[in-house]
Motif scaffolding. Structure first.
Motif, PDB file in Angstrom:
ATOM      1  N   UNK A 221       0.866  -1.183   0.000  1.00 36.54           N
ATOM      2  CA  UNK A 221       0.000   0.000   0.000  1.00 36.54           C
ATOM      3  C   UNK A 221       0.901   1.230   0.000  1.00 36.54           C
ATOM      4  N   UNK A 222       0.291   2.381  -0.208  1.00 35.28           N
ATOM      5  CA  UNK A 222       1.069   3.597  -0.341  1.00 35.28           C
ATOM      6  C   UNK A 222       1.966   3.888   0.842  1.00 35.28           C
ATOM      7  N   UNK A 223       1.571   3.462   2.025  1.00 35.07           N
ATOM      8  CA  UNK A 223       2.266   3.914   3.228  1.00 35.07           C
ATOM      9  C   UNK A 223       3.322   2.970   3.771  1.00 35.07           C
ATOM     10  N   UNK A 224       3.356   1.734   3.321  1.00 37.90           N
ATOM     11  CA  UNK A 224       4.242   0.776   3.978  1.00 37.90           C
ATOM     12  C   UNK A 224       5.689   0.937   3.552  1.00 37.90           C
ATOM     13  N   UNK A 225       6.582   0.675   4.490  1.00 37.44           N
ATOM     14  CA  UNK A 225       8.005   0.630   4.165  1.00 37.44           C
ATOM     15  C   UNK A 225       8.385  -0.820   3.825  1.00 37.44           C
ATOM     16  N   UNK A 247      -3.187   1.952  -3.417  1.00 34.67           N
ATOM     17  CA  UNK A 247      -2.660   3.152  -2.759  1.00 34.67           C
ATOM     18  C   UNK A 247      -3.531   3.645  -1.613  1.00 34.67           C
ATOM     19  N   UNK A 248      -4.848   3.357  -1.648  1.00 33.77           N
ATOM     20  CA  UNK A 248      -5.803   3.973  -0.718  1.00 33.77           C
ATOM     21  C   UNK A 248      -5.829   5.491  -0.927  1.00 33.77           C
ATOM     22  N   UNK A 249      -5.684   5.876  -2.190  1.00 34.21           N
ATOM     23  CA  UNK A 249      -5.730   7.305  -2.551  1.00 34.21           C
ATOM     24  C   UNK A 249      -7.103   7.896  -2.199  1.00 34.21           C
ATOM     25  N   UNK A 257       0.321   9.894  -0.600  1.00 31.95           N
ATOM     26  CA  UNK A 257      -0.515   8.745  -0.968  1.00 31.95           C
ATOM     27  C   UNK A 257      -1.074   8.968  -2.353  1.00 31.95           C
ATOM     28  N   UNK A 258      -0.235   8.805  -3.368  1.00 31.09           N
ATOM     29  CA  UNK A 258      -0.646   9.112  -4.737  1.00 31.09           C
ATOM     30  C   UNK A 258      -1.125   7.837  -5.428  1.00 31.09           C
ATOM     31  N   UNK A 259      -2.043   8.021  -6.358  1.00 31.12           N
ATOM     32  CA  UNK A 259      -2.538   6.908  -7.157  1.00 31.12           C
ATOM     33  C   UNK A 259      -1.393   6.255  -7.927  1.00 31.12           C
ATOM     34  N   UNK A 260      -1.330   4.941  -7.869  1.00 29.52           N
ATOM     35  CA  UNK A 260      -0.415   4.206  -8.735  1.00 29.52           C
ATOM     36  C   UNK A 260       1.050   4.279  -8.382  1.00 29.52           C
TER      37      UNK A 260
END
Ligand code: AMP
Ligand code: MN
Ligand code: MN
Ligand code: MN
Length: 277
Positions: A221-225, A247-249, A257-260
């Motif tokens: 997902x957008x936020x994970x490291x 992403x959960x945009x 948190x951007x799309x794609x």
């Protein structure tokens, strides 16, 4: 052809800032070739998104993000490749609509006690017949200058245990998974690390989810490291769940948190899209 997936995002049908059309356009501009629109507890953005996807030549996967209850915890289950017209799914959506409407009334009453009037009327105007979320209330509080940011709105009023927080018992996990299955879709546990569970509790949740018929978890997902992605890839293997990525945009103003803009799915994980190809 290499495909670029984003299987989790929100439009104005729930708490996103962009219309379904603008969401699909932005995804295409960002290089996404296969997009799932997954609004909270509603499928009402899908038709418009599909129309735009057809015009732009990108593939749209019909999706939803269902608010579900596991024991005392509210969790999110993404349904992918669903038939939005399925009656079992629409019954669950109708119940969630009632729950959200009742909750919105209570949130508004709590805000009124804090001297903030007309919240319900204002959010209803914006949401029209769509799902009312806490983000609608947060936007209202910002627009009326009661707070200076969305995060302050959650910190002071809307977050868990705060002044205008109303706890809700959502659709049971099993019911949510079954409704997605009935609609021909695959159920994916959304953002597993956001529930702040211990490893033991998260494994319990994963086993309950799997036994209920859940087929995937979000690994990217957008936020994970990278460390968190490794943990999730290992859970996917351990519980024989396919991996999803999204992403959960919600809004262009949220830069991180951007799309794609997603890392590739780790190679050892079975991609969720193989379940519907
Ligand atoms: P609801 O489903 O109505 O309870 O609203 C939850 C939504 O609020 C989530 O899907 C997020 O989009 C958003 N949200 C939750 N917490 C925060 C926060 N602290 N700051 C900004 N948005 C949040
Ligand atoms: Mn949201
Ligand atoms: Mn979610
Ligand atoms: Mn989401």
């Amino acid at each position: 052809m290499t495909q670029f997936y984003d299987l989790h995002c929100h439009s104005t049908a729930s708490d996103g800032a962009l219309s379904p059309t603008d969401l699909v356009k932005r995804a295409a501009e960002n290089g996404v070739t296969i997009l799932a629109i997954t609004d909270h507890d509603t499928t009402s953005g899908i038709f418009e998104a599909q129309t735009c996807a057809n015009l732009l030549g990108i593939t749209l996967i019909n999706g939803i993000e269902i608010s579900a209850q596991w024991e005392k915890l509210g969790i999110h289950i993404v349904g992918l490749n669903i038939d939005p017209e399925n009656s079992t799914l629409q019954n669950v959506i109708a119940q969630l609509h009632i729950m959200r409407t009742e909750r919105a009334e209570k949130i508004s009453q709590k805000l009124a006690k804090k001297g903030i009037s007309n919240a319900l009327e204002s959010v209803q105007k914006v949401a029209s017949n769509e799902m009312i979320t806490r983000v609608h209330f947060a936007n209202f509080l910002v627009s009326q200058a009661y707070v200076s940011s969305i995060s302050e709105a959650f910190d002071r009023y809307l977050g868990d245990g705060k002044a205008a927080y109303v706890s809700t018992v959502w659709t049971p996990l099993e019911t949510a998974v079954q409704a997605i299955y009935a609609a021909g879709g695959v159920a994916v546990l959304a953002h597993p690390l956001r529930y702040k569970l211990t490893a033991t509790r998260l494994k319990k949740l994963l086993s309950v989810f799997k036994n209920a018929g859940g087929q995937g978890i979000e690994v990217v997902t957008g936020r994970y490291n990278p460390d968190e992605m490794r943990v999730l890839a290992n859970y996917a293997m351990q519980f024989e769940l396919a991996g999803s990525m999204g992403s959960d945009f919600h809004s262009p103003t949220n830069q991180w948190l951007e799309l794609g803009k997603l890392a590739p799915l780790p190679e050892k994980v079975k991609p969720i899209w193989e379940l519907w190809q």
